[in-house]
Design a protein around this motif. Sequence first.
Motif, PDB file in Angstrom:
ATOM      1  N   UNK A 418     -17.712  46.438 -18.185  1.00  0.00           N
ATOM      2  CA  UNK A 418     -18.054  47.367 -19.270  1.00  0.00           C
ATOM      3  C   UNK A 418     -17.178  48.619 -19.192  1.00  0.00           C
ATOM      4  N   UNK A 419     -17.002  49.105 -17.974  1.00  0.00           N
ATOM      5  CA  UNK A 419     -16.188  50.321 -17.800  1.00  0.00           C
ATOM      6  C   UNK A 419     -14.743  50.056 -18.196  1.00  0.00           C
ATOM      7  N   UNK A 420     -14.222  48.905 -17.794  1.00  0.00           N
ATOM      8  CA  UNK A 420     -12.817  48.610 -18.091  1.00  0.00           C
ATOM      9  C   UNK A 420     -12.630  48.377 -19.587  1.00  0.00           C
ATOM     10  N   UNK A 421     -13.625  47.792 -20.245  1.00  0.00           N
ATOM     11  CA  UNK A 421     -13.528  47.635 -21.707  1.00  0.00           C
ATOM     12  C   UNK A 421     -13.413  49.005 -22.367  1.00  0.00           C
ATOM     13  N   UNK A 422     -14.185  49.961 -21.857  1.00  0.00           N
ATOM     14  CA  UNK A 422     -14.121  51.341 -22.383  1.00  0.00           C
ATOM     15  C   UNK A 422     -12.744  51.939 -22.164  1.00  0.00           C
ATOM     16  N   UNK A 423     -12.183  51.694 -20.984  1.00  0.00           N
ATOM     17  CA  UNK A 423     -10.832  52.211 -20.700  1.00  0.00           C
ATOM     18  C   UNK A 423      -9.818  51.570 -21.650  1.00  0.00           C
ATOM     19  N   UNK A 424      -9.928  50.246 -21.860  1.00  0.00           N
ATOM     20  CA  UNK A 424      -8.927  49.551 -22.691  1.00  0.00           C
ATOM     21  C   UNK A 424      -8.985  50.026 -24.145  1.00  0.00           C
ATOM     22  N   UNK A 425     -10.185  50.353 -24.618  1.00  0.00           N
ATOM     23  CA  UNK A 425     -10.313  50.918 -25.981  1.00  0.00           C
ATOM     24  C   UNK A 425      -9.559  52.240 -26.049  1.00  0.00           C
ATOM     25  N   UNK A 426      -9.765  53.075 -25.042  1.00  0.00           N
ATOM     26  CA  UNK A 426      -9.064  54.371 -24.990  1.00  0.00           C
ATOM     27  C   UNK A 426      -7.560  54.170 -24.871  1.00  0.00           C
ATOM     28  N   UNK A 427      -7.159  53.165 -24.119  1.00  0.00           N
ATOM     29  CA  UNK A 427      -5.730  52.898 -23.903  1.00  0.00           C
ATOM     30  C   UNK A 427      -5.059  52.527 -25.223  1.00  0.00           C
ATOM     31  N   UNK A 428      -5.734  51.673 -26.012  1.00  0.00           N
ATOM     32  CA  UNK A 428      -5.178  51.274 -27.332  1.00  0.00           C
ATOM     33  C   UNK A 428      -4.946  52.491 -28.210  1.00  0.00           C
ATOM     34  N   UNK A 429      -5.933  53.383 -28.231  1.00  0.00           N
ATOM     35  CA  UNK A 429      -5.842  54.607 -29.037  1.00  0.00           C
ATOM     36  C   UNK A 429      -4.671  55.472 -28.561  1.00  0.00           C
ATOM     37  N   UNK A 430      -4.536  55.550 -27.265  1.00  0.00           N
ATOM     38  CA  UNK A 430      -3.491  56.391 -26.649  1.00  0.00           C
ATOM     39  C   UNK A 430      -2.106  55.836 -26.989  1.00  0.00           C
ATOM     40  N   UNK A 431      -1.968  54.513 -26.916  1.00  0.00           N
ATOM     41  CA  UNK A 431      -0.673  53.885 -27.219  1.00  0.00           C
ATOM     42  C   UNK A 431      -0.335  54.101 -28.696  1.00  0.00           C
ATOM     43  N   UNK A 432      -1.349  53.961 -29.579  1.00  0.00           N
ATOM     44  CA  UNK A 432      -1.110  54.125 -31.017  1.00  0.00           C
ATOM     45  C   UNK A 432      -0.686  55.563 -31.326  1.00  0.00           C
ATOM     46  N   UNK A 433      -1.214  56.537 -30.575  1.00  0.00           N
ATOM     47  CA  UNK A 433      -0.906  57.955 -30.840  1.00  0.00           C
ATOM     48  C   UNK A 433       0.483  58.325 -30.315  1.00  0.00           C
ATOM     49  N   UNK A 434       1.016  57.533 -29.414  1.00  0.00           N
ATOM     50  CA  UNK A 434       2.262  57.877 -28.710  1.00  0.00           C
ATOM     51  C   UNK A 434       3.420  58.217 -29.656  1.00  0.00           C
ATOM     52  N   UNK A 440       4.298  69.798 -29.631  1.00  0.00           N
ATOM     53  CA  UNK A 440       3.251  70.713 -29.173  1.00  0.00           C
ATOM     54  C   UNK A 440       2.226  70.017 -28.290  1.00  0.00           C
ATOM     55  N   UNK A 441       2.114  68.687 -28.484  1.00  0.00           N
ATOM     56  CA  UNK A 441       1.037  67.980 -27.796  1.00  0.00           C
ATOM     57  C   UNK A 441       1.440  67.549 -26.396  1.00  0.00           C
ATOM     58  N   UNK A 442       0.499  67.664 -25.494  1.00  0.00           N
ATOM     59  CA  UNK A 442       0.700  67.097 -24.158  1.00  0.00           C
ATOM     60  C   UNK A 442       0.360  65.629 -24.288  1.00  0.00           C
ATOM     61  N   UNK A 443       1.153  64.775 -23.658  1.00  0.00           N
ATOM     62  CA  UNK A 443       0.891  63.335 -23.751  1.00  0.00           C
ATOM     63  C   UNK A 443      -0.490  63.019 -23.180  1.00  0.00           C
ATOM     64  N   UNK A 444      -0.873  63.845 -22.200  1.00  0.00           N
ATOM     65  CA  UNK A 444      -2.243  63.773 -21.711  1.00  0.00           C
ATOM     66  C   UNK A 444      -2.558  62.403 -21.113  1.00  0.00           C
ATOM     67  N   UNK A 445      -3.826  62.083 -21.056  1.00  0.00           N
ATOM     68  CA  UNK A 445      -4.227  60.818 -20.431  1.00  0.00           C
ATOM     69  C   UNK A 445      -5.214  60.096 -21.342  1.00  0.00           C
ATOM     70  N   UNK A 446      -5.382  58.811 -21.048  1.00  0.00           N
ATOM     71  CA  UNK A 446      -6.339  58.000 -21.805  1.00  0.00           C
ATOM     72  C   UNK A 446      -7.737  58.592 -21.622  1.00  0.00           C
ATOM     73  N   UNK A 447      -8.438  58.724 -22.740  1.00  0.00           N
ATOM     74  CA  UNK A 447      -9.827  59.211 -22.670  1.00  0.00           C
ATOM     75  C   UNK A 447     -10.781  58.037 -22.801  1.00  0.00           C
ATOM     76  N   UNK A 448     -11.748  57.980 -21.909  1.00  0.00           N
ATOM     77  CA  UNK A 448     -12.710  56.874 -21.931  1.00  0.00           C
ATOM     78  C   UNK A 448     -13.954  57.393 -22.640  1.00  0.00           C
TER      79      UNK A 448
END
Length: 464
Positions: A418-434, A440-448
């Motif tokens: 369940x936790x990793x599914x949450x991370x992977x959802x955040x990862x997809x969002x992060x990759x799409x935003x890249x 101005x934006x910090x690349x920052x980290x994946x948010x779960x």
Amino acid sequence: MPPTRYTSRAVDPSPLGSPLTLPFSSVVLQNRFMKVAMTERLATWDPDDINASGIPTQQLIDLYGHWGDGGWGTIVTGNIIIDPTHLEAAGNMILASSPLSSLNTQTDPRFIAYQKLAAAGKRGGSVFLAQLNHPGRQTEFALQENPVSASDVQLTKGIGALYAFGKPHAASLDEISHIKAAFVHAAAYLEKAGFDGIQLHAAHGYLLAQFLSPTANLRTDSYGGSLTNRARLIAEIADGVRGATGPDFVLAIKINSVEFQDAGFSTEEAAQLVALLEEHRFDIVELSGGTYESPAWHHKRESTRRREAFFIEFAELVAPHVERARTFITGGIRTVGAMVDALESGLDGVGLGRPSATEPRLPIEILRNGQKGCIKPLVGDTNVLGGEDSWGVGASLAGAHMLQISLNQQPIDPSDQTSIDGFLKGFEKWVAAFPKRSKREVLDHVRIETVKPRPYGVVESSTA
Ligand SMILES: Cc1cc2nc3c(=O)[nH]c(=O)nc-3n(C[C@H](O)[C@H](O)[C@H](O)COP(=O)(O)O)c2cc1C
């Protein structure tokens, strides 16, 4: 449910708990565990005001406080940048170049933040080192179109192709002298702020590694050609740092034991280099490998897979050339068996990156609570390659964990579905935003966002 861990051969962990005296500073490390550098990208950032950028935030201080409580012998910060015009990434910690004589240590916000950071990292008895870095040609084009390097060789292969780094110019002797002064200034500044020492980042293809590399350094002056010449910048920085800091200041360096690159910096040269580093009184040599051109934070050989540590076969060739400096090996180490094996191979300690973000208290878990392996993530597993186990996913997971810890949240259990599914959802969002990211934006980290955060210290997994 407790997290799933890598399984280790049965082994006594006590050698990992034995103290280690450093040869030149005489500082004693409380054990053999090193939390290695991982860029946090959690400092202040304003591209229009570099004076307000790169200051450690309360989040960063809290992150290091939790590592400080974790029982590490040594804690190394993520790369701290010595030249504000050459960043590894937005959100990096940066050092101001204004002279120490004009620094008001009572009121300067940057200095006070660094003081707090050092106090947090040291509060459990760890030796706290700042990793100092100048990225040279490995600085993002959006932030620096005209980077400096040893020579004008552009990085276009490997991860270099992904980031589109600018074509560098060869550093003039004047620039080299400024770079040297900035490293020395940074060390003296951080000593004043309470840091125990510094680690020069001379691995993974950044500026000092560019000088060392025969493919990136084509100079014909006293900084190019022979290994002694290619290492001259490092040697001069080391002498400068020793001259500007006290006798108990720790001087460490991270180098590659292998680059897996045709005509790149070789293991034979790494062996010669460590002898030279000792002459310049380096206390600790951390051995890593790989570059942006030829990434290697995974197993390149079946024979190393069995031994976990990615670079063990190379480190074993380098370590016998070291007489006094202490050697650490980093990359892929996940079980107590492999950690103790590394010590038996002649190395003095083990560096841990990603596992330190999953478990900031890992040394305590191993030395006091009898754990025999790190938590085994369902994605980003170093022993598997590609797809969800690629370096990018594993590194992003470490970033997501660092972000959680900095917010005083317990890092998610990456062995829990369940936790990793949450991370992977955040990862997809992060990759799409890249690609849409602005300067101005910090690349920052994946948010779960889909897993309810637990306060730091609450360790059960989400399915419990
Ligand atoms: C998120 C992240 C950031 C990193 N940033 C740095 C850095 O700033 N400096 C550095 O020398 N290495 C950096 N590394 C590399 C690690 O120090 C280490 O060499 C690598 O992760 C392999 O060790 P591990 O398998 O224990 O994670 C980073 C690694 C990760 C995952």
